[in-house]
Motif scaffolding. Structure first.
Motif, PDB file in Angstrom:
ATOM      1  N   LEU C 116      38.810  57.844 101.471  1.00 35.22           N
ATOM      2  CA  LEU C 116      37.841  58.269 100.451  1.00 35.22           C
ATOM      3  C   LEU C 116      38.561  58.791  99.218  1.00 35.22           C
ATOM      4  O   LEU C 116      38.196  58.459  98.084  1.00 35.22           O
ATOM      5  CB  LEU C 116      36.947  59.386 101.014  1.00 35.22           C
ATOM      6  N   LEU C 117      39.601  59.621  99.441  1.00 35.60           N
ATOM      7  CA  LEU C 117      40.323  60.193  98.306  1.00 35.60           C
ATOM      8  C   LEU C 117      40.977  59.086  97.488  1.00 35.60           C
ATOM      9  O   LEU C 117      40.893  59.075  96.252  1.00 35.60           O
ATOM     10  CB  LEU C 117      41.372  61.186  98.816  1.00 35.60           C
ATOM     11  N   ALA C 118      41.599  58.109  98.180  1.00 34.24           N
ATOM     12  CA  ALA C 118      42.268  57.025  97.460  1.00 34.24           C
ATOM     13  C   ALA C 118      41.261  56.223  96.637  1.00 34.24           C
ATOM     14  O   ALA C 118      41.510  55.897  95.470  1.00 34.24           O
ATOM     15  CB  ALA C 118      42.990  56.115  98.443  1.00 34.24           C
ATOM     16  N   ASN C 119      40.102  55.940  97.232  1.00 36.90           N
ATOM     17  CA  ASN C 119      39.088  55.183  96.496  1.00 36.90           C
ATOM     18  C   ASN C 119      38.592  55.956  95.289  1.00 36.90           C
ATOM     19  O   ASN C 119      38.412  55.393  94.212  1.00 36.90           O
ATOM     20  CB  ASN C 119      37.899  54.895  97.419  1.00 36.90           C
ATOM     21  N   SER C 120      38.370  57.268  95.473  1.00 36.06           N
ATOM     22  CA  SER C 120      37.879  58.054  94.344  1.00 36.06           C
ATOM     23  C   SER C 120      38.908  58.106  93.236  1.00 36.06           C
ATOM     24  O   SER C 120      38.565  58.017  92.055  1.00 36.06           O
ATOM     25  CB  SER C 120      37.566  59.475  94.783  1.00 36.06           C
ATOM     26  N   ILE C 121      40.187  58.232  93.629  1.00 32.46           N
ATOM     27  CA  ILE C 121      41.231  58.270  92.597  1.00 32.46           C
ATOM     28  C   ILE C 121      41.239  56.966  91.820  1.00 32.46           C
ATOM     29  O   ILE C 121      41.374  56.953  90.606  1.00 32.46           O
ATOM     30  CB  ILE C 121      42.600  58.542  93.249  1.00 32.46           C
ATOM     31  N   THR C 122      41.056  55.860  92.523  1.00 37.77           N
ATOM     32  CA  THR C 122      41.051  54.576  91.824  1.00 37.77           C
ATOM     33  C   THR C 122      39.941  54.512  90.783  1.00 37.77           C
ATOM     34  O   THR C 122      40.105  53.911  89.735  1.00 37.77           O
ATOM     35  CB  THR C 122      40.875  53.438  92.839  1.00 37.77           C
ATOM     36  N   LEU C 123      38.814  55.148  91.088  1.00 35.12           N
ATOM     37  CA  LEU C 123      37.693  55.023  90.155  1.00 35.12           C
ATOM     38  C   LEU C 123      37.605  56.162  89.141  1.00 35.12           C
ATOM     39  O   LEU C 123      36.638  56.245  88.410  1.00 35.12           O
ATOM     40  CB  LEU C 123      36.383  54.950  90.936  1.00 35.12           C
ATOM     41  N   THR C 124      38.601  57.047  89.086  1.00 37.67           N
ATOM     42  CA  THR C 124      38.530  58.140  88.111  1.00 37.67           C
ATOM     43  C   THR C 124      39.489  57.895  86.961  1.00 37.67           C
ATOM     44  O   THR C 124      40.321  57.001  87.034  1.00 37.67           O
ATOM     45  CB  THR C 124      38.837  59.482  88.775  1.00 37.67           C
ATOM     46  N   PRO C 125      39.367  58.696  85.881  1.00 36.94           N
ATOM     47  CA  PRO C 125      40.021  58.347  84.618  1.00 36.94           C
ATOM     48  C   PRO C 125      41.477  57.936  84.711  1.00 36.94           C
ATOM     49  O   PRO C 125      42.328  58.731  85.100  1.00 36.94           O
ATOM     50  CB  PRO C 125      39.896  59.634  83.803  1.00 36.94           C
ATOM     51  N   THR C 127      43.537  56.266  86.583  1.00 39.06           N
ATOM     52  CA  THR C 127      44.441  56.315  87.730  1.00 39.06           C
ATOM     53  C   THR C 127      44.091  55.218  88.717  1.00 39.06           C
ATOM     54  O   THR C 127      42.947  54.816  88.834  1.00 39.06           O
ATOM     55  CB  THR C 127      44.346  57.671  88.454  1.00 39.06           C
ATOM     56  N   LEU C 128      45.120  54.740  89.451  1.00 44.45           N
ATOM     57  CA  LEU C 128      44.929  53.658  90.417  1.00 44.45           C
ATOM     58  C   LEU C 128      45.876  53.891  91.586  1.00 44.45           C
ATOM     59  O   LEU C 128      47.083  53.991  91.391  1.00 44.45           O
ATOM     60  CB  LEU C 128      45.226  52.314  89.741  1.00 44.45           C
ATOM     61  N   THR C 129      45.343  54.016  92.804  1.00 44.60           N
ATOM     62  CA  THR C 129      46.199  54.239  93.965  1.00 44.60           C
ATOM     63  C   THR C 129      46.969  52.965  94.278  1.00 44.60           C
ATOM     64  O   THR C 129      46.375  51.906  94.447  1.00 44.60           O
ATOM     65  CB  THR C 129      45.357  54.619  95.185  1.00 44.60           C
ATOM     66  N   VAL C 130      48.308  53.073  94.354  1.00 40.65           N
ATOM     67  CA  VAL C 130      49.099  51.891  94.701  1.00 40.65           C
ATOM     68  C   VAL C 130      49.385  51.867  96.197  1.00 40.65           C
ATOM     69  O   VAL C 130      49.231  50.845  96.841  1.00 40.65           O
ATOM     70  CB  VAL C 130      50.414  51.855  93.900  1.00 40.65           C
ATOM     71  N   ASP C 131      49.791  53.027  96.771  1.00 38.17           N
ATOM     72  CA  ASP C 131      50.065  53.031  98.204  1.00 38.17           C
ATOM     73  C   ASP C 131      50.012  54.449  98.743  1.00 38.17           C
ATOM     74  O   ASP C 131      50.126  55.412  97.988  1.00 38.17           O
ATOM     75  CB  ASP C 131      51.448  52.412  98.473  1.00 38.17           C
ATOM     76  N   ILE C 132      49.828  54.558 100.046  1.00 40.91           N
ATOM     77  CA  ILE C 132      49.909  55.852 100.731  1.00 40.91           C
ATOM     78  C   ILE C 132      50.961  55.719 101.816  1.00 40.91           C
ATOM     79  O   ILE C 132      50.861  54.849 102.669  1.00 40.91           O
ATOM     80  CB  ILE C 132      48.561  56.234 101.384  1.00 40.91           C
ATOM     81  N   ILE C 133      52.019  56.544 101.745  1.00 36.64           N
ATOM     82  CA  ILE C 133      53.012  56.579 102.825  1.00 36.64           C
ATOM     83  C   ILE C 133      52.936  57.969 103.434  1.00 36.64           C
ATOM     84  O   ILE C 133      53.235  58.950 102.765  1.00 36.64           O
ATOM     85  CB  ILE C 133      54.425  56.289 102.289  1.00 36.64           C
ATOM     86  N   ASP C 134      52.532  58.061 104.708  1.00 33.66           N
ATOM     87  CA  ASP C 134      52.244  59.336 105.377  1.00 33.66           C
ATOM     88  C   ASP C 134      51.275  60.168 104.543  1.00 33.66           C
ATOM     89  O   ASP C 134      50.117  59.825 104.452  1.00 33.66           O
ATOM     90  CB  ASP C 134      53.546  60.097 105.679  1.00 33.66           C
ATOM     91  N   ASN C 135      51.772  61.266 103.922  1.00 32.34           N
ATOM     92  CA  ASN C 135      50.858  62.085 103.126  1.00 32.34           C
ATOM     93  C   ASN C 135      51.071  61.915 101.637  1.00 32.34           C
ATOM     94  O   ASN C 135      50.441  62.588 100.842  1.00 32.34           O
ATOM     95  CB  ASN C 135      51.011  63.559 103.500  1.00 32.34           C
ATOM     96  N   LYS C 136      52.000  61.045 101.272  1.00 36.79           N
ATOM     97  CA  LYS C 136      52.308  60.898  99.843  1.00 36.79           C
ATOM     98  C   LYS C 136      51.438  59.817  99.232  1.00 36.79           C
ATOM     99  O   LYS C 136      51.387  58.692  99.729  1.00 36.79           O
ATOM    100  CB  LYS C 136      53.780  60.538  99.676  1.00 36.79           C
ATOM    101  N   PHE C 137      50.764  60.182  98.154  1.00 30.19           N
ATOM    102  CA  PHE C 137      49.960  59.207  97.416  1.00 30.19           C
ATOM    103  C   PHE C 137      50.764  58.739  96.211  1.00 30.19           C
ATOM    104  O   PHE C 137      51.336  59.558  95.498  1.00 30.19           O
ATOM    105  CB  PHE C 137      48.671  59.861  96.915  1.00 30.19           C
ATOM    106  N   PHE C 138      50.796  57.432  95.975  1.00 35.74           N
ATOM    107  CA  PHE C 138      51.469  56.898  94.796  1.00 35.74           C
ATOM    108  C   PHE C 138      50.420  56.355  93.848  1.00 35.74           C
ATOM    109  O   PHE C 138      49.642  55.484  94.211  1.00 35.74           O
ATOM    110  CB  PHE C 138      52.476  55.820  95.189  1.00 35.74           C
ATOM    111  N   ILE C 139      50.426  56.900  92.632  1.00 36.16           N
ATOM    112  CA  ILE C 139      49.345  56.643  91.703  1.00 36.16           C
ATOM    113  C   ILE C 139      49.886  55.994  90.436  1.00 36.16           C
ATOM    114  O   ILE C 139      50.831  56.519  89.836  1.00 36.16           O
ATOM    115  CB  ILE C 139      48.651  57.966  91.302  1.00 36.16           C
ATOM    116  N   HIS C 140      49.295  54.871  90.059  1.00 37.63           N
ATOM    117  CA  HIS C 140      49.600  54.316  88.735  1.00 37.63           C
ATOM    118  C   HIS C 140      48.698  55.002  87.729  1.00 37.63           C
ATOM    119  O   HIS C 140      47.483  55.014  87.883  1.00 37.63           O
ATOM    120  CB  HIS C 140      49.363  52.809  88.708  1.00 37.63           C
TER     121      HIS C 140
END
Lengths: 121, 85, 169
Positions: C116-125, C127-140
């Motif tokens: 849910l968090l990754a999807n929301s990040i993708t749709l907010t100003p 930012t775009l989630t590229v990958d999640i490794i364990d607890n690290k989010f990588f955001i474009h």
């Protein structure tokens, strides 16, 4: 119900405008990731607003339109995320303008690969 | 009212033309897939609008199925690009 | 977490959700349709309840549903704001962007909450989630304002994660 019709017209117009902007965005942006940003956001809101607007104009279709809207809201970001990750794994690197801003993901992936090799030895 | 919908569909089509240009130009495969994804979402919206214009409920079902198929297609191609389906 | 929820609980939850989806797709209460839906969702949930849910019927508690509604409103506001932000950038002839990929660490534990968090990040100003490794989010990020983790966390994820932590942790 006239007022529902007006809400519908408003939502459909907003949706069409965002579709136009999304198309413009994916044409103008310099690389895949920025294009994905422009394309996904605009087309998601565009589709949600257009389809919901039709739902307001034709209240007996409301449930079905809400299902389509929920599906698009879940599926669209997922597919753009999958595409971004796939392209990054296929060594398509993002366009960077500023020297100070790097590509944290690339560094992490390299670190992981290095650790993997050391473990293999 | 019909004029309103014709304008709406024209505006969406203008956006679609931009996406088609990106589809033809797109330097890499990922760009093309992305343009195709945007096009399919536009098509879903246009289908729903057309269904309303013609008062055919079946168009809603068609657009739902189209949405599911487009999503599966993009995920499959993304997995392929990643290496290994 | 998985052991605390019984199999029956999970099974009933899966059955209920699948049946609601069926009702949504058919949009009718005709007798034959409803019976077919009950039987089909029963059959499908026999095979899928193990991987369908972790929390079971607990997901439907009123507290969770209230938080989900709040989350929905925060999310819709962010989505509309995001679109105007991107629209401004696209219309501007100079194309004022400064893209890059940044990372931050999330405190969420449940996989569904992360999704849910990754999807929301993708749709907010911007930012775009590229990958999640364990607890690290990588955001474009379309317009990077700071690369250290605290800034990115505050700017990108805080408003969603505060609510998601209340629901899932």
């Amino acid at each position: 119900m006239q007022i529902l019709n007006y809400i519908g017209y408003f939502l459909v117009s907003i949706g069409a405008a965002f579709f136009f902007l999304g198309g413009l965005g994916i044409l103008r942006m310099p690389d895949l990731y920025t294009r994905l940003q422009a394309g996904t956001k605009a087309s998601t809101l565009g589709a949600m607003s257009t389809i919901l607007g039709i739902g307001f104009m034709q209240p007996e279709w409301m449930i079905k339109t809400i299902i389509i809207v929920i599906f698009i809201a879940i599926a669209n970001p997922l597919s753009s995320h999958a595409l971004a990750r796939g392209s990054h794994k296929a060594h398509q690197l993002p366009y960077l303008k500023d020297e100070k801003v790097g590509d944290a993901y690339e560094e992490e992936v390299e670190n992981l690969q290095k650790n993997q090799k050391e473990e293999d030895k | 009212m019909d004029l309103f919908f014709i304008i709406i569909i024209s505006v969406i089509s203008l956006g679609a033309i931009f996406a088609v240009i990106r589809f033809i130009k797109g330097p890499t495969a990922s760009d093309r897939v992305m343009a195709l994804d945007t096009l399919s979402v536009m098509l879903i919206a246009v289908l729903v609008v057309l269904g309303f214009m013609m008062k055919r409920y079946i168009y809603i079902d068609v657009s739902l199925v189209y949405a599911v198929l487009g999503f599966i297609g993009v995920i499959t191609i993304a997995r392929y690009l990643e290496g290994g389906i | 977490m998985e052991t605390s929820v019984s199999k029956l609980n999970k099974f009933i939850y899966t059955w209920l959700i699948l049946f609601l989806v069926w009702l949504g797709f058919t949009t009718t209460f005709a007798f034959a349709e409803v019976v077919t839906g009950i039987l089909l969702s029963f059959t499908v949930s026999i095979f899928s309840f193990k991987s369908f849910t972790h929390a079971g019927l607990k997901s439907l508690s009123p507290k969770r549903i209230l938080y989900m509604v709040q989350y929905f409103f925060v999310f819709m506001l962010a989505l509309i704001k995001a679109n105007f932000d991107v629209a401004k950038i696209v219309i501007n002839p100079k194309l004022p962007i400064n893209p890059g990929i940044v990372e931050f660490e999330s405190k969420l534990t449940s996989p569904f909450a992360k999704m849910l968090l990754a999807n929301s990040i993708t749709l907010t100003p911007g930012t775009l989630t590229v990958d999640i490794i364990d607890n690290k989010f990588f955001i474009h990020w379309l317009y990077v304002t700071g690369t250290d983790e605290e800034t990115t966390y505050r700017e990108i994820a805080k408003q969603f994660e505060d609510i998601l932590i209340k629901i899932y942790n």
